[in-house]
Design an enzyme around this catalytic site. Sequence first.
Site, PDB file in Angstrom:
ATOM      1  N   CYS A 126       0.928  -1.072   0.202  1.00  0.00           N
ATOM      2  CA  CYS A 126       0.032   0.083   0.185  1.00  0.00           C
ATOM      3  C   CYS A 126       1.093   1.296  -0.096  1.00  0.00           C
ATOM      4  CB  CYS A 126      -0.978   0.075   1.171  1.00  0.00           C
ATOM      5  SG  CYS A 126      -2.117   1.378   1.486  1.00  0.00           S
ATOM      6  N   CYS A 180      -0.050   6.698   1.376  1.00  0.00           N
ATOM      7  CA  CYS A 180       0.467   7.655   1.897  1.00  0.00           C
ATOM      8  C   CYS A 180       1.907   7.813   1.352  1.00  0.00           C
ATOM      9  CB  CYS A 180       0.845   7.372   3.607  1.00  0.00           C
ATOM     10  SG  CYS A 180      -0.747   6.989   4.435  1.00  0.00           S
ATOM     11  N   CYS A 231      -9.795  22.787  -0.553  1.00  0.00           N
ATOM     12  CA  CYS A 231      -9.214  21.418  -0.376  1.00  0.00           C
ATOM     13  C   CYS A 231      -8.253  21.326  -1.552  1.00  0.00           C
ATOM     14  CB  CYS A 231      -9.933  20.359  -0.222  1.00  0.00           C
ATOM     15  SG  CYS A 231     -11.136  20.108  -1.653  1.00  0.00           S
TER      16      CYS A 231
END
Length: 375
Positions: free
Chosen positions: A11, A14, A334
Amino acid sequence: MHCARYSTGTCRSCQWLEKPYPQQLSDKQQHLEDLLQPHAVQRWLPVQPSAQTAFRNKAKMVVSGSVERPLLGMLHRDGTAVDLCDCPLYPTSFAPVFDVLKVFIARAGLTPYNVARRRGELKYLLLTESTQRGTFMLRFVLRSETKLAQLRAAMPWLQQQLPQLEVISANIQPVHQAIMEGKTEIILSDAAALAEQFNQVPLYIRPQSFFQTNPQVAAALYATARDWVAELKITSMWDLFCGVGGFGLHCASSEMRLTGIEISAEAIACARRSAEQLGLKHVEFQALDSTQFATAKAEIPDLVLVNPPRRGIGSELCSYLSRMAPDYILYSSCNAESMAKDMTELANYRALRVQLFDMFPHTAHYEVLTLLKRA
């Protein structure tokens, strides 16, 4: 932050995990300052940091594997499944819930959706926690209503095992695409909204209403907006793209006239409930398109607060705000790139102050709050 999934390469969500956290913050600040360099910001405030682990209040889990041994996490493009139940971004309260849900999937016979074969029913589990009460909202995203009766029949066991589940719903997403949810939402629990509270302001989250995923930083963002607005001594305000009302409800005073606009009727229902609980008398929330609402109005509020999706507010609303010319615009974004583009179109406004909020640690993304004043 150490993450075994990142270390093994299974993964890489991040993307900045190998970058020291202070460097992450300085890189984001530099990116923002470079974007806004043409706008001569009068005052830069210090970055609002985040906790580096356990900061997310929401998990979006792809369900794969078999009905007897489901996997909750993500799917790579080649179909490889990765279980993310121990992801360090989630609070420790999530893992026990995931453990029970795996057992429940088998008990209820909710066959995980197989993307390659286009078979199965259960596509996603969406879990949201209230930081105020430690209660949860759980959404089952299903391909169809075929297994709905089985889900209902098995629910008493689930509620007995997890009494902290305050809201349970089924979302029907029939399309064979990587779309998180469909239009149809079926409430399965007595409660239809998850109660939350930031800075003594009650907020409510319904299944299909947007809510920030980093409560600590979101609370700081709302409190900052409240403090900035309080300094201006305004009497009227529009809150466009208002969601469940987080910004407007923080900024509203007993005498201020506040109008909140949001396309989602579910979010507006939450905002109205909060306003009633706070006893605010001059507050109105409407389920409308923010741009269409603003451009159809003749009156001019003292301040317009905008909190648009990533695309920004766009040329039409920028043009109208420039002509309408409220004294202040408070812009929460954002996506600083779309905000910078909008600020260029709002040429008759100058940036009084800007602050970055690290809503999304270990990634390049962040939230930014900008106060604009008519020149």
